[in-house]
Write a protein that holds these residues in place. Structure first.
Motif, PDB file in Angstrom:
ATOM      1  N   ASP A 610       0.815  -1.215   0.000  1.00 31.56           N
ATOM      2  CA  ASP A 610       0.000   0.000   0.000  1.00 31.56           C
ATOM      3  C   ASP A 610       0.849   1.266   0.000  1.00 31.56           C
ATOM      4  N   LEU A 611       1.894   1.300   0.833  1.00 32.48           N
ATOM      5  CA  LEU A 611       2.684   2.513   1.012  1.00 32.48           C
ATOM      6  C   LEU A 611       4.112   2.311   0.525  1.00 32.48           C
ATOM      7  N   PHE A 612       4.630   3.295  -0.182  1.00 29.32           N
ATOM      8  CA  PHE A 612       6.064   3.380  -0.460  1.00 29.32           C
ATOM      9  C   PHE A 612       6.614   4.355   0.577  1.00 29.32           C
ATOM     10  N   THR A 613       7.346   3.856   1.579  1.00 33.19           N
ATOM     11  CA  THR A 613       7.699   4.633   2.756  1.00 33.19           C
ATOM     12  C   THR A 613       9.167   5.043   2.724  1.00 33.19           C
ATOM     13  N   VAL A 614       9.411   6.335   2.999  1.00 29.74           N
ATOM     14  CA  VAL A 614      10.765   6.873   3.135  1.00 29.74           C
ATOM     15  C   VAL A 614      10.864   7.460   4.540  1.00 29.74           C
ATOM     16  N   ARG A 615      11.832   6.964   5.327  1.00 27.70           N
ATOM     17  CA  ARG A 615      11.986   7.429   6.702  1.00 27.70           C
ATOM     18  C   ARG A 615      13.392   7.982   6.890  1.00 27.70           C
ATOM     19  N   ASN A 616      13.489   9.115   7.567  1.00 35.73           N
ATOM     20  CA  ASN A 616      14.786   9.668   7.926  1.00 35.73           C
ATOM     21  C   ASN A 616      14.633  10.493   9.190  1.00 35.73           C
ATOM     22  N   VAL A 617      15.733  10.937   9.743  1.00 37.19           N
ATOM     23  CA  VAL A 617      15.707  11.730  10.970  1.00 37.19           C
ATOM     24  C   VAL A 617      15.075  13.083  10.676  1.00 37.19           C
ATOM     25  N   GLY A 618      13.906  13.337  11.275  1.00 32.77           N
ATOM     26  CA  GLY A 618      13.252  14.631  11.122  1.00 32.77           C
ATOM     27  C   GLY A 618      12.336  14.746   9.932  1.00 32.77           C
ATOM     28  N   ASN A 619      12.024  13.637   9.241  1.00 30.59           N
ATOM     29  CA  ASN A 619      11.198  13.637   8.019  1.00 30.59           C
ATOM     30  C   ASN A 619      11.538  14.826   7.123  1.00 30.59           C
ATOM     31  N   VAL A 651       3.783  14.030   3.823  1.00 30.85           N
ATOM     32  CA  VAL A 651       4.883  14.315   4.746  1.00 30.85           C
ATOM     33  C   VAL A 651       4.294  14.315   6.150  1.00 30.85           C
ATOM     34  N   CYS A 652       4.785  13.429   7.000  1.00 32.40           N
ATOM     35  CA  CYS A 652       4.213  13.251   8.341  1.00 32.40           C
ATOM     36  C   CYS A 652       5.254  13.568   9.407  1.00 32.40           C
ATOM     37  N   GLY A 653       5.007  14.619  10.195  1.00 30.30           N
ATOM     38  CA  GLY A 653       5.810  14.912  11.360  1.00 30.30           C
ATOM     39  C   GLY A 653       5.157  14.338  12.609  1.00 30.30           C
ATOM     40  N   HIS A 654       5.807  14.499  13.758  1.00 36.52           N
ATOM     41  CA  HIS A 654       5.241  13.915  14.972  1.00 36.52           C
ATOM     42  C   HIS A 654       5.696  14.694  16.193  1.00 36.52           C
ATOM     43  N   SER A 655       5.007  14.455  17.284  1.00 37.33           N
ATOM     44  CA  SER A 655       5.330  15.134  18.532  1.00 37.33           C
ATOM     45  C   SER A 655       6.597  14.539  19.142  1.00 37.33           C
ATOM     46  N   GLY A 656       7.257  15.343  19.961  1.00 32.62           N
ATOM     47  CA  GLY A 656       8.449  14.860  20.660  1.00 32.62           C
ATOM     48  C   GLY A 656       9.576  14.476  19.739  1.00 32.62           C
ATOM     49  N   CYS A 657       9.684  15.110  18.574  1.00 28.28           N
ATOM     50  CA  CYS A 657      10.710  14.733  17.590  1.00 28.28           C
ATOM     51  C   CYS A 657      12.083  15.202  18.061  1.00 28.28           C
ATOM     52  N   GLY A 658      13.020  14.298  18.177  1.00 29.64           N
ATOM     53  CA  GLY A 658      14.359  14.637  18.615  1.00 29.64           C
ATOM     54  C   GLY A 658      15.066  15.560  17.636  1.00 29.64           C
ATOM     55  N   ALA A 659      14.792  15.417  16.342  1.00 33.09           N
ATOM     56  CA  ALA A 659      15.428  16.294  15.358  1.00 33.09           C
ATOM     57  C   ALA A 659      14.988  17.739  15.556  1.00 33.09           C
ATOM     58  N   MET A 660      13.700  17.943  15.858  1.00 32.17           N
ATOM     59  CA  MET A 660      13.215  19.301  16.091  1.00 32.17           C
ATOM     60  C   MET A 660      13.864  19.886  17.349  1.00 32.17           C
ATOM     61  N   LEU A 683      21.080  17.556   9.690  1.00 25.33           N
ATOM     62  CA  LEU A 683      20.075  18.437  10.281  1.00 25.33           C
ATOM     63  C   LEU A 683      20.104  19.845   9.698  1.00 25.33           C
ATOM     64  N   ARG A 684      21.159  20.164   8.940  1.00 23.41           N
ATOM     65  CA  ARG A 684      21.174  21.508   8.348  1.00 23.41           C
ATOM     66  C   ARG A 684      20.036  21.668   7.338  1.00 23.41           C
ATOM     67  N   HIS A 685      19.500  20.526   6.852  1.00 25.97           N
ATOM     68  CA  HIS A 685      18.364  20.620   5.928  1.00 25.97           C
ATOM     69  C   HIS A 685      17.084  21.018   6.654  1.00 25.97           C
ATOM     70  N   GLY A 686      17.111  21.011   7.973  1.00 25.12           N
ATOM     71  CA  GLY A 686      15.972  21.496   8.731  1.00 25.12           C
ATOM     72  C   GLY A 686      16.079  22.960   9.100  1.00 25.12           C
ATOM     73  N   ARG A 687      17.215  23.598   8.795  1.00 29.78           N
ATOM     74  CA  ARG A 687      17.388  25.005   9.149  1.00 29.78           C
ATOM     75  C   ARG A 687      16.392  25.924   8.426  1.00 29.78           C
ATOM     76  N   PRO A 688      15.998  25.660   7.170  1.00 35.22           N
ATOM     77  CA  PRO A 688      14.942  26.503   6.579  1.00 35.22           C
ATOM     78  C   PRO A 688      13.645  26.489   7.395  1.00 35.22           C
ATOM     79  N   SER A 689      13.322  25.360   7.999  1.00 33.72           N
ATOM     80  CA  SER A 689      12.132  25.304   8.845  1.00 33.72           C
ATOM     81  C   SER A 689      12.321  26.169  10.081  1.00 33.72           C
ATOM     82  N   LEU A 690      13.542  26.125  10.654  1.00 35.37           N
ATOM     83  CA  LEU A 690      13.838  26.945  11.826  1.00 35.37           C
ATOM     84  C   LEU A 690      13.732  28.426  11.477  1.00 35.37           C
TER      85      LEU A 690
END
Length: 781
Positions: A610-619, A651-660, A683-690
């Protein structure tokens, strides 16, 4: 009796209305605030114009193909849109002249005349009203999809054969067989001008959605059927070809009952009722599912009995006013959803535009060549023969039902075609129930008895004859490849096993290939542990004491694998074997965090394939060209979009995410250098979100919000902002942008609160994450 069943799955949830519905209001008429109401009005207005531009040529073409007055198609479009749009139970469905009834209506017009056809339409509407009052709408969905698809394909073949004669400059016969026989002669002497007009229409209809670049994107705002008719009208300028002729509007003549026997009249009414109802109900469900995939659509399932009653009243009015039979159509409904409709206003408004067009632009409509309308309807007929449906029924071993229905519809008509499909379906079901094969083979001194099919009392004589070939005292393995065993078969098998053991032989009962072999005993109670039960509470995954030394550290992972082999593998083996043969065909790409608490199959109620799933730190979804080390995620997206042709990306985020949390801790520090750790560089790819969250705070804008409660803290706020930012990164990928421009790919944002076990889905128009409620069952449950 013994029956192997899959464990029950909880029903999927649908989005909850936000805010709650007021007394006396319906969910589809509400929006959260004044801004939302304005956006809904704009969406409904633009969608109504798009559907209006689609409905006018289609309605005229259907009227032409049936032999009815051309204005009857416009009457059906107006009445269906306004009456069924206001009173029906599927707000986003668009009702108009019924494509599925084209062949039936043409036969009625030729056999009884137009006024009698109007009377039959009105009587069929009364029958639909009665069925809606009896609340039997959902029962219509119990008809096998193979029969429905076969019926529509047969109607499509009949339509295409008939309209091809008109495109070639001739006139169609009443029978599809006669049209097929006369086609070679018609091809030998075509009307060149009519053929050219028809060819232009077909080319534009087929090529319009594929126009490339920005020009194509703007051009696709005009529906392909209207663009084709405009092009054909321009090509036909100055030629003497038959064109639309609309009579002056006048009060319709009263319907007249046909001069026919009561049985013939009831058959005609039943046929129109059956086909119109099935087409409308199936279309309502299909349009609802399409709308559910679009972010920001107000929730609510279609009320099928109300929809059936609304369709009935629309048919009564259409028949009395001299219009064609009406039904909900997937073509118009899907165009309505894709154009941005959010409430029933879009449907009603499009009927108002058709009414104004018929009154004010009759002169412009009379410039349209009839060959263009015939070609347009011919394309619709060809598209009713869906190869996707053909693959679907073949995968479920229903092709004989599909083929029988299609052939019978073409040869004998719709009603006999449906009855033929039902008869073939019943025959195949009985054959599968009674057709059991038993084979005995000897392998390395062990006798293997393979039983393929269902073990009922009808198969007992065959099974006992085969078991008699097992010599006394031999080791025997009985493999049951079916999913059902009744009491008679069980008693026969148990009796033989007892007798065989008395001769010093052994008997084991196994599944496919002898796996999961076990003694022949009554099945135990259902396995109690759920597959997603945590290991600390999962008794079935704890290694046995005798095996603890074999497993490193008492490895519970291998214990879980062993539990899978015992309890889950027998249930999924057949499905996994099918996937191994046919390859994966997932419809969704799910990009989420690698956090161990996020079990994607559990929160989506999904299974293998059903799902083609890609998982990484911080989605995270690095934008294209950001870093060569990020090609893994980009490659997975490209493979899912280009090769697997998924229909949506979530794109699915979640609570208590260590990357955040790590990103928040790094706020204000310089970007990582080449000497940083792999995690820090990632994690530098999350800096635009920050940075995006910092801009929100600095400007005081509430770009993200949760429905029903405030955002808990900065970590949760960053997780929500990160979902939106990663969706923007996805849109920057060329393959994603191209598929979205084609309208074949949708993006969705999701947030999962672990402690509350609560999912939220992003409404991008407002930035609100709406709750997904468990108390609103999905369609089909």
């Amino acid at each position: 009796m013994t029956q192997i069943q899959k464990p029950p799955q909880p029903p999927p949830a649908t989005l909850a209305p936000e805010p709650p519905t007021l007394p006396g209001a319906t969910p589809d008429d509400e929006t959260p605030d004044a801004k939302g109401k304005g956006a809904a009005w704009r969406g409904d207005l633009s969608a109504s114009v798009v559907v209006f531009l689609l409905a006018v040529p289609l309605s005229l073409g259907i009227a032409l193909a049936t032999g009815a007055p051309l204005q009857a198609g416009l009457v059906a479009a107006v009445v269906g849109a306004i009456v069924a749009g206001l009173l029906g139970g599927a707000p986003l469905q668009v009702t108009g002249a019924a494509t599925g009834l084209l062949v039936i209506t043409a036969d009625l017009v030729q056999r009884y005349g137009w006024r009698a056809t109007c009377a039959i339409t009105a009587l069929a509407g009364l029958a639909q009203l009665a069925l809606g009052a009896m609340r039997v709408a959902r029962a219509a969905l119990a008809v096998s999809p193979a029969i429905v698809h076969g019926m529509l394909a047969g109607i499509g073949v009949t339509i295409a054969l008939g309209q091809l004669h008109v495109v070639l400059g001739g006139s169609p016969d009443s029978s599809a067989v006669d049209n097929a026989v006369a086609l070679p002669g018609q091809l030998a002497h075509p009307h060149v001008t009519a053929l050219l007009i028809g060819a232009v229409t077909v080319v534009v209809v087929a090529g319009w959605p594929r126009l490339p670049g920005r020009t194509g994107r703007w051009a696709r705002l005009l529906p392909a059927p209207l663009a084709a008719v405009l092009a054909a009208t321009a090509v036909s300028a100055g030629t003497s070809v038959p064109r639309v002729a609309l009579p002056s509007w006048q009060l319709p003549q009263a319907p007249l009952l046909p001069h026919a026997s009561l049985a013939a009249l009831l058959t005609a009414v039943l046929t129109v009722t059956l086909v119109a109802s099935m087409e409308s109900l199936l279309s309502a469900v299909a349009v609802d599912r399409l709308a559910a995939e679009r972010p920001g659509t107000p929730p609510g399932r279609p009320q099928l009995n109300r929809e059936l009653a609304g369709q009935g009243l629309a048919n009564v009015m259409s028949g009395l006013l001299g219009g064609l039979p009406v039904s909900g159509g997937a073509i118009r409904g899907s165009a309505n959803v894709r154009a941005g409709a959010t409430t029933r206003r879009a449907t009603v408004l499009h009927g108002v535009w058709v009414l104004l067009c018929a009154g004010l632009l009759a002169g412009a409509l009379e410039l349209i060549p009839l060959a263009a309308l015939a070609a347009l309807v011919m394309v619709v007929g060809v598209r009713m023969v869906s190869f996707a449906h053909l693959k679907h029924v073949q995968r479920h071993r229903e092709f004989p039902v599909y083929a029988a229905t299609l052939s019978a519809v073409v040869l004998f008509g719709v009603l006999l075609g449906v009855l033929t499909g039902i008869a073939v379906g019943i025959f195949l079901a009985l054959r599968r129930l009674t057709h059991t094969r038993v084979a005995v083979t000897e392998e390395s001194g062990r006798h293997r008895v393979r039983v393929s099919g269902q073990l009922t009392f009808l198969a007992v004589p065959r099974m006992t004859r085969a078991l008699a070939h097992v010599p006394p005292g031999a080791d025997a393995v009985v493999e049951l490849h079916g999913s059902f065993m009744d009491h008679a078969a069980y008693e026969a098998l148990q009796s033989w096993a007892t007798t065989h053991r008395a001769t010093k032989g052994s008997v084991t009962l196994g599944g496919r290939s002898g796996r999961s072999a076990r003694p022949t005993v009554e099945p135990d109670r259902a396995h109690a542990c759920r597959p997603w039960t945590p290991w600390r509470n999962h008794h079935c995954t704890r290694p046995a004491p005798a095996r603890t030394a074999e497993l490193p550290g008492g490895d519970q992972l291998l214990g879980g694998v062993s539990a899978f082999q015992r309890h889950t593998a027998p249930l999924v083996r057949e499905e996994l074997a099918r996937l191994a043969r046919e390859g994966q065909r997932p419809t969704q790409l799910f990009l989420t965090c690698a956090d161990s608490r996020l079990v994607t199959s559990m929160i989506t109620s999904s299974g293998p394939g059903d799902l083609f799933t890609v998982r990484n730190v911080g989605n995270l979804m690095p934008p294209p060209g950001s870093d060569a080390s990020c090609d893994s995620v980009g490659a997975a997206v490209e493979y899912a979009v280009e090769v697997l042709r998924v229909a949506s990306i979530t794109v699915c985020g979640h609570s208590g995410c260590g990357a955040m949390a790590a990103l928040l801790d790094s706020a204000g520090s310089p970007p990582p250098t080449d000497g940083a750790t792999p995690l820090t560089r990632w994690l530098r790819h999350g800096r635009p979100s920050l940075a995006r969250m910092a801009r929100i705070g600095r400007l005081g804008r509430g770009e993200v919000a949760l429905a029903g409660r405030p955002v808990a803290d900065d970590q949760e706020r960053l997780a929500l902002v990160n979902v939106r930012q990663q969706l923007d990164h996805l849109r920057a990928h060329p393959c994603v942008a191209r598929r979205m421009a084609e309208g074949t790919l949708a993006l969705r944002g999701m947030y999962f609160h672990v402690a509350e076990a609560q999912a939220y889905v992003l409404d991008e128009s407002t930035g609100r994450f709406r709750t997904v409620r468990a108390d609103v069952p999905a369609i089909g449950v």
